[in-house]
Each structure stands twice: as structure tokens, then as C-alpha cells.
Design a protein around this motif. Structure first.
Motif, PDB file in Angstrom:
ATOM      1  N   GLU A  24       0.721  -1.287  -0.104  1.00 38.65           N
ATOM      2  CA  GLU A  24      -0.128  -0.046  -0.023  1.00 38.65           C
ATOM      3  C   GLU A  24       0.783   1.352   0.211  1.00 38.65           C
ATOM      4  N   ALA A  25       1.984   1.193  -0.010  1.00 40.05           N
ATOM      5  CA  ALA A  25       3.073   2.392  -0.273  1.00 40.05           C
ATOM      6  C   ALA A  25       2.499   3.314  -1.534  1.00 40.05           C
ATOM      7  N   THR A  26       2.764   4.647  -1.209  1.00 40.24           N
ATOM      8  CA  THR A  26       2.400   5.604  -2.103  1.00 40.24           C
ATOM      9  C   THR A  26       3.573   6.078  -2.871  1.00 40.24           C
ATOM     10  N   ARG A  27       3.273   6.661  -3.831  1.00 44.29           N
ATOM     11  CA  ARG A  27       4.441   7.240  -4.790  1.00 44.29           C
ATOM     12  C   ARG A  27       5.329   8.131  -3.995  1.00 44.29           C
ATOM     13  N   GLY A  66       9.218  -2.489  -8.707  1.00 46.43           N
ATOM     14  CA  GLY A  66       7.887  -2.427  -8.580  1.00 46.43           C
ATOM     15  C   GLY A  66       7.371  -2.378  -7.350  1.00 46.43           C
ATOM     16  N   ASP A  67       7.895  -2.848  -6.310  1.00 45.32           N
ATOM     17  CA  ASP A  67       7.774  -3.162  -4.940  1.00 45.32           C
ATOM     18  C   ASP A  67       8.672  -2.372  -4.055  1.00 45.32           C
ATOM     19  N   GLY A  68       9.669  -1.582  -4.692  1.00 39.18           N
ATOM     20  CA  GLY A  68      10.412  -0.629  -3.888  1.00 39.18           C
ATOM     21  C   GLY A  68      11.672  -0.009  -4.521  1.00 39.18           C
ATOM     22  N   VAL A  69      12.729   0.029  -3.724  1.00 36.92           N
ATOM     23  CA  VAL A  69      13.771   0.970  -4.325  1.00 36.92           C
ATOM     24  C   VAL A  69      14.954  -0.013  -4.160  1.00 36.92           C
ATOM     25  N   GLU A  99       6.384   1.830   5.734  1.00 36.18           N
ATOM     26  CA  GLU A  99       6.238   0.469   6.194  1.00 36.18           C
ATOM     27  C   GLU A  99       7.296  -0.125   5.249  1.00 36.18           C
ATOM     28  N   LEU A 100       8.526  -0.721   5.856  1.00 35.00           N
ATOM     29  CA  LEU A 100       9.451  -1.409   4.928  1.00 35.00           C
ATOM     30  C   LEU A 100       9.355  -3.023   5.243  1.00 35.00           C
ATOM     31  N   ARG A 101       9.184  -3.775   4.257  1.00 33.39           N
ATOM     32  CA  ARG A 101       9.173  -5.010   4.461  1.00 33.39           C
ATOM     33  C   ARG A 101      10.354  -5.882   4.739  1.00 33.39           C
ATOM     34  N   SER A 102      11.263  -5.512   3.784  1.00 31.47           N
ATOM     35  CA  SER A 102      12.680  -6.167   3.899  1.00 31.47           C
ATOM     36  C   SER A 102      13.713  -5.373   3.579  1.00 31.47           C
ATOM     37  N   LEU A 103      15.118  -5.616   3.875  1.00 26.31           N
ATOM     38  CA  LEU A 103      16.124  -4.929   3.488  1.00 26.31           C
ATOM     39  C   LEU A 103      17.192  -5.887   3.329  1.00 26.31           C
ATOM     40  N   PHE A 104      17.801  -5.880   2.230  1.00 27.68           N
ATOM     41  CA  PHE A 104      18.851  -6.608   1.790  1.00 27.68           C
ATOM     42  C   PHE A 104      20.061  -6.049   1.070  1.00 27.68           C
ATOM     43  N   VAL A 105      21.202  -6.263   1.702  1.00 29.11           N
ATOM     44  CA  VAL A 105      22.501  -5.475   1.223  1.00 29.11           C
ATOM     45  C   VAL A 105      23.468  -6.425   0.821  1.00 29.11           C
TER      46      VAL A 105
END
Length: 249
Positions: A24-27, A66-69, A99-105
Motif C-alpha cells: 500500500e506504499a504511495t508514490r 515494482g515493490d520498492g527501491v 512500512e518497509l518489509r525487507s532490506l537486503f545488502v
């Protein structure tokens, strides 16, 4: 927020960050995340986490997925613990606006071991957790212990000559960049992090006298390492704007 980072210290490497947002994250929220990645690249480029002083970011790229950055930093001579400071900023965004669902580096060349990103992770220790400034700086650093019970801190940046208008403007820009991304990114302990009781509160900066610039913090609730990015950025300044002494008291 699920998170994982595979990083190790290299003279030069590429770090790719992938952040997934809630459906549901907005632009506007996506743009906020993109702006953070851009601002942090500027902080790195100004030498905030340099191991030897000077610029330390060769290139950065940011993509909207599509679902993040996703963004990539090409790094040279950067303390890999910068990732913990950036992760702290992402955690703040997660808790306050997006709301951030996941973070991978991930790193190239590949790292062989994971790097803990949050101070409250099992096994995390506050000792040596954050990036530090080099042991040798192009100016004198003086630390004056605060009086018992005092929680305010003043930093005085001394110059050998009266402050020029251009130097004042450079300092204002550096301090603003440092403060934006460091103010709530350096909890001093796991207890402070979990309680949300940390940060630099009531920060003001201005000319102190004709040869000195002042940064004053009314309430200092952060790890001492919060000063390291600022000291590194001051060390990376060219000769016309270089200071002679920094006092933290």
C-alpha cells in the motif's frame, strides 16, 4: 522488517541495497526512500565514512522497482560500518512514515560473512559498532570531558584566520548534511535503541567569533561516534576552508 547484509571490508567494492515496501506504499513514500538513498550518497561522497580522508564514492545508481527501491554505491576506501548508519535511517523511516518489509545488502566482490545492521540484533555489541574517524587528522582534536550530569555538548571549529563568507557557507552545508542523516542514527546502547531514547536534541550552529564556528547540542543522547562523520568531512575540506583545531566539550 526483515534484513540481511553480506559485507566485508575492501579497498574498493560495490554495495547494492534492495528495500521492499508494503504493497500500500504511495508514490510519495517511494520518493522519500529514494531521497534518503541520494542524500546518503552525498554524505559518503563528502568523505563522512572515509578510512583515509577525501572523497570516497565513485558512483551511485538508484532505481525504482515494482515493490520498492534499489540503489548501488561504488565505494573506495569506505568504512563498511557506514551500512549501520544508513540502516538506522531506514529504521527511522520504517517506524515513522513508510512500512518497509525487507532490506537486503549485497557486495561485489562477494563477502563471506554477514554484517549485523541493528544494535538490538542478537550478538550485537556497542563496542566498535560505528565508523570512526582516522587516528590522524589534518587538525588538532581536543576532547574536554563534560561535567557530571551535563548532557549538552558544544563543538568549536577554530580557524587560523577570520572566517570568510564562503567558508561559513561551506560549513553550514556540511553540518546540515551531517545532521540530517546522523541526528537519530547513533543510539548509544541497545537499551536506548529499544526505548527510543536517543538522538541529538536542540542543535544550533552559528559563528562563535571571527575565527570560530560553533555547533551546540542542548541534549546529547547518542554514541560519541556521531561526531566521526563530521570530523571526516572537515578533514576532507580543501586548504582554503580547512580548520586548525576542533574542540568537543
Amino acid at each position: 522488517m526483515k534484513h540481511e547484509a553480506w559485507l566485508d571490508q575492501r579497498p574498493a567494492c560495490t554495495h547494492t541495497w534492495q528495500v521492499t515496501l508494503a504493497p500500500e506504499a504511495t508514490r510519495e513514500q517511494t520518493e522519500e526512500l529514494k531521497a534518503l538513498a541520494t542524500s546518503f550518497s552525498e554524505l559518503i561522497e563528502q568523505g563522512a565514512f572515509s578510512l583515509a580522508g577525501g572523497p570516497s564514492l565513485a558512483r551511485s545508481r538508484i532505481d525504482i522497482l515494482g515493490d520498492g527501491v534499489s540503489w548501488t554505491y561504488d565505494l573506495q576506501g569506505v568504512d563498511l560500518r557506514y551500512a549501520r548508519v544508513l540502516a538506522s535511517n531506514l529504521r527511522l523511516i520504517h517506524e515513522t512514515s513508510v512500512e518497509l518489509r525487507s532490506l537486503f545488502v549485497h557486495q561485489h566482490p562477494p563477502a563471506t560473512e554477514p554484517l549485523l545492521l541493528q544494535l538490538d540484533d542478537p550478538g550485537a555489541s556497542p563496542h566498535d559498532w560505528y565508523p570512526e574517524h582516522p587516528s590522524t587528522l589534518p587538525f588538532t582534536l581536543e576532547r574536554i570531558p563534560s561535567q557530571s550530569g551535563e548532557q549538552s555538548v558544544t563543538v568549536l571549529i577554530h580557524f587560523a584566520h577570520p572566517l570568510a563568507v564562503e567558508t561559513e557557507q561551506v560549513l553550514e552545508a556540511k553540518i546540515a548534511c551531517w545532521l540530517e542523516l546522523s541526528c537519530f542514527a547513533y543510539p548509544p546502547s541497545r537499551e536506548a535503541l529499544n526505548a527510543g531514547n536517543f538522538g541529538l536534541i536542540g542543535v544550533e550552529s552559528a559563528i562563535f567569533d571571527e575565527q570560530t564556528y560553533e555547533v551546540h547540542v542542548d541534549l546529547f543522547l547518542a554514541a560519541d561516534a556521531v561526531w566521526s562523520p563530521l570530523l571526516n568531512m572537515l578533514a576532507a575540506l580543501p586548504e582554503p576552508h580547512r580548520c586548525q583545531r576542533v574542540t568537543i566539550e
